[in-house]
Design an enzyme around this catalytic site. Structure first.
Site: not given
Ligand code: ATP
Length: 308
Positions: A12, A39-40, A140, A253, A289
């Site tokens: 988050v 988060g990737k 990650e 991403d 975003g």
């Protein structure tokens, strides 16, 4: 329909919007506070799903409301969350971002349950890994779990894509052995190779060094300059589309999710898949975003038709 498995992180993201960063010991007021999924791993899974691929995400969240929020977000974008598991007693991953008026940010990550992913979790998902077309991972979540996943996927003849982010100095040889495609951005590539990227010639040298690590196919994303592809068949810079960027968060991403989704199983259409990925990212950077900015398959198709 392409079938993609993403193994990786979900967070988050809490962003504190401030005029200026506080000095050590100073107390300041935020002008706004916003929350979003991040988060990737989660971003790449959402990009793959939005691009039309049947997408599963393998991940761990904590036993808290953030875990429920993340799972809900993923599902709302069409990602299958069957293998998103909850770790009892852990917190969901969280990124704390301070964003100043100049658009600069500081990020502190509490990795939480992302580091709780285990090889046992992969075994539970082995049917998926053995039967899906392609698996994508980043750094990650625990590297030993990624290595096991890639080993399993390669045994089954599937395509493995490594996004070596965040940057680390030395990638384990064991993991590289099972990696078909490595996709760093310029900073990550330079950290691995030790060669700063300044132009096409340093891009080529970086790609060469990455090949020497044992990976046949390299894509180095290079922001608004494009993406450098180096495979046994093609060596070229796919230029970025010229657009007015408002927020580049999640550009990489988006590129990875779209590229994987459009790549043939025999990897014969590298350049074409990169062009579609570049188009998708160019739309994402024009919106705010990470996850909400990723375009749908229809939007990307329309944009490509419009330019013909
Ligand atoms: P991020 O960490 O911000 O998600 P990244 O550093 O991983 O991104 P980049 O190399 O910045 O990834 O961008 C990935 C791709 O997105 C580029 O190869 C390019 O195709 C596209 N892109 C990035 N920035 C722009 C831009 N300003 N204009 C057009 N396309 C862009």
């Amino acid at each position: 329909m392409k079938k993609i498995v993403v193994i990786g992180s979900s967070n988050v993201d809490t962003t504190l919007h401030v005029k200026d960063f506080p000095k050590p010991g100073e107390t300041i007021n935020a002008t706004d506070v916003t929350t979003a999924g991040g988060g990737k791993g989660a971003n790449q899974a959402i990009a793959a799903a939005k691009s039309g691929a049947e997408t599963y995400f393998i991940n761990r969240v904590g036993e808290d409301s953030d875990g429920g929020y993340i799972t809900h977000q993923l599902k709302s974008y069409g990602v299958d969350t069957t293998y998103v598991q909850t770790t009892i007693g852990a917190k969901t991953g969280h990124a704390y971002i301070t964003l100043n008026e100049a658009g600069q940010n500081d990020i502190i990550i509490d990795h939480g349950a992302n580091y709780e992913l285990t090889v046992e979790d992969l075994k539970a998902a082995s049917d998926l890994i053995n039967n899906w077309d392609c698996i994508i991972a980043q750094f990650e979540t625990p590297i030993d779990v990624t290595t096991s996943a890639f080993k399993m996927a390669k045994k089954a003849g599937k395509v493995t894509i490594l996004n070596p982010a965040p940057a680390i100095d030395k990638i384990p040889a064991d993991l590289l052995k099972y990696t078909d495609i490595i996709m760093p951005n310029e900073t990550e590539s330079a950290k691995i190779t030790g060669i700063p990227i300044k132009d096409n010639s340093t891009l080529a040298t970086n790609a060469e060094k990455l090949h020497l690590l044992g990976v046949k196919n390299v894509i180095i994303t290079y922001g608004d300059k494009g993406a450098y592809i180096s495979t046994p068949d093609v060596e070229t810079l796919v230029p970025a589309y010229k657009v007015d960027a408002t927020d580049t968060t999640g550009a990489g991403d988006t590129f990875i999710g779209y590229f994987a989704s459009n790549l043939n199983a025999d990897m014969s259409n590298f350049e074409e898949a990169a062009k579609i990925a570049s188009r998708a990212s160019s739309i994402a950077v024009q919106r705010l975003g990470a996850q909400p900015s990723i375009p749908t398959e229809q939007e990307v198709k329309q944009a490509m038709e419009d330019e013909e």
